[in-house]
Design an enzyme around this catalytic site. Structure first.
Site, PDB file in Angstrom:
ATOM      1  CE1 TYR A 245      -6.813 -28.974  21.428  1.00  8.51           C
ATOM      2  CE2 TYR A 245      -4.480 -29.433  21.769  1.00  8.51           C
ATOM      3  CZ  TYR A 245      -5.558 -28.951  22.003  1.00  8.51           C
ATOM      4  OH  TYR A 245      -6.288 -28.648  23.516  1.00  8.51           O
TER       5      TYR A 245
ATOM      6  CD  GLU B  10      -8.091 -25.620  22.214  1.00  8.51           C
ATOM      7  OE1 GLU B  10      -7.824 -26.974  23.051  1.00  8.51           O
ATOM      8  OE2 GLU B  10      -9.213 -24.527  22.172  1.00  8.51           O
TER       9      GLU B  10
END
Length: 391
Positions: free
Chosen positions: A109, A197
């Site tokens: 991530y 993101e």
């Protein structure tokens, strides 16, 4: 302002981030054609809506034949997907992104966002990608690495390397990871993004680093200098009430309650919504009419609030400093007469020329309920809502 995954990926590609091959489709036929243009024998059909958790809602489908792609496209196009981020109303899927399947070795991530409490951009990463970061933060906060970036200096190479090590990437991927991290930071900085993101950022079995998903959100107040980004807005993904408000120059956010609000000043609007909830009601919207609430602007605000069929009562709460209460009162009276109110209306005025404003409302002969204080106004509008619902 949010944009779609495929739009975010187009931006990231310009900053050197490696992506899987993919293409956009608006129809079932286009979806099948895109898959024929993409090498491989596995494809992923992704619904393009402004929401995360699409996979959990059935918005991401892995297909191994063109027939499966046709079925998947038919099941998604023109349908509303409901996720925990969209609310029960869901969001309409009007386009698909067809992407080549990727052999994933592991997922990580990576995100950049504004940390207003530190007045910095914060880079957030985790070796455990592919899951909700909120869930991970709650269950295993130690798995998340945060690095704050000084805006005047920018992202430093040692910070990018520190994050790459925190993601558990192999030495062979270190240079590629640093390039990816720096590219993401430049994209966020150059385009006035609030959030960037990538979840997941994957290591493939060929030891490549690929952004398998991408999300970007931009500062609305900077769009005047980012015309290209402004053109990426998809109005089908936005509450139509908010679109109408923007066109009228009003600050509006639609909520789920049934008490409409028209207030001047964002702070007063927040306080008013809190008082409505304290009195047992639920606000239907946030609406700040600002300091220049003319009669025409007031009527536009009324029409906007009442366009929501859920509204069962309405509260006008004005503290007149820049404005004058008599101007507001005249606007309210004109709006009520022109629109023909069918729900109870409570008006609370305070500040400049308040006595004259109250006199105008009292002399209008209209069934307007007046209140002296904010607490009194909240209680009266909730009571009026309850009485209207009981009829």
């Amino acid at each position: 302002m949010d944009i779609h995954e495929y739009q975010a990926k187009e931006i990231l590609a310009e900053y050197g981030i490696k992506l899987a091959e993919g293409g956009l489709a608006h129809t079932v036929e286009e979806a099948v054609q895109r898959s024929r243009e993409i090498d491989g024998n596995v494809w992923v059909v992704k619904a393009q809506i402004h929401s995360g958790a699409r996979g959990k809602a059935g918005g991401v489908k892995v297909c191994r034949t063109h027939e499966e792609i046709e079925v998947a496209a038919e099941s998604l196009l023109g349908k509303k997907l409901v996720t925990h981020q969209t609310g029960p109303a869901g969001k309409l899927c009007s386009r698909l992104y067809i992407e080549a399947g990727t052999e994933i070795a592991r997922e990580v991530y990576l995100a950049f966002m504004i940390d207003r409490s530190h007045e910095r951009i914060v880079m957030v990463g985790s070796a455990q990608g592919g899951m909700d970061i909120e869930t991970l933060a709650a269950t295993n906060p130690g798995a998340i690495k945060k690095i704050h970036i000084e805006p005047a200096v920018g992202l430093q190479d040692f910070q990018a390397r520190t994050m790459a090590f925190a993601l558990g990437l192999e030495d062979a991927l270190l240079n590629h990871a640093v390039k990816t991290i720096r590219g993401c930071y430049r994209a966020m900085r150059d385009l006035d993004a609030n959030i960037l993101e990538i979840n997941p950022l994957v290591v493939t079995r060929n030891n490549e680093l690929i952004a398998l998903d991408a999300k970007m959100s931009f500062d609305e107040n900077a769009l005047f200098r980012r015309h290209r980004i402004s053109e990426l807005r998809d109005n089908t993904q936005i509450d139509p009430r908010e679109i109408a408000a923007a066109e009228a120059g009003l600050s509006y956010v639609g909520l789920e309650g049934d008490i409409g609000c028209m207030i001047n000043g964002a702070g007063l609007a927040m306080a008013t919504m809190d008082m409505i909830k304290l009195a047992g009601g639920e606000p239907a919207n946030f609406l700040d009419v600002g300091g220049g609430a003319s009669a025409e602007r007031t009527e536009k605000a009324f029409r906007l609030v009442l366009a929501d069929n859920n509204v069962k009562a309405m509260l006008v709460n004005i503290f007149a400093g820049i404005n004058r209460c008599d101007w507001i009162a005249e606007g309210v009276v004109q709006a009520v007469r022109n629109i023909g109110m069918t729900v109870p209306l409570v008006v609370r005025l305070s500040g400049t020329n308040v006595e004259e404003g109250r006199r105008i409302i009292a002399d209008s002969g209209l069934p307007i309920i007046t209140a002296e204080t904010l607490a009194d106004a909240a209680e009266k509008v909730v009571h009026a809502r309850n009485q209207a619902a009981a009829v």
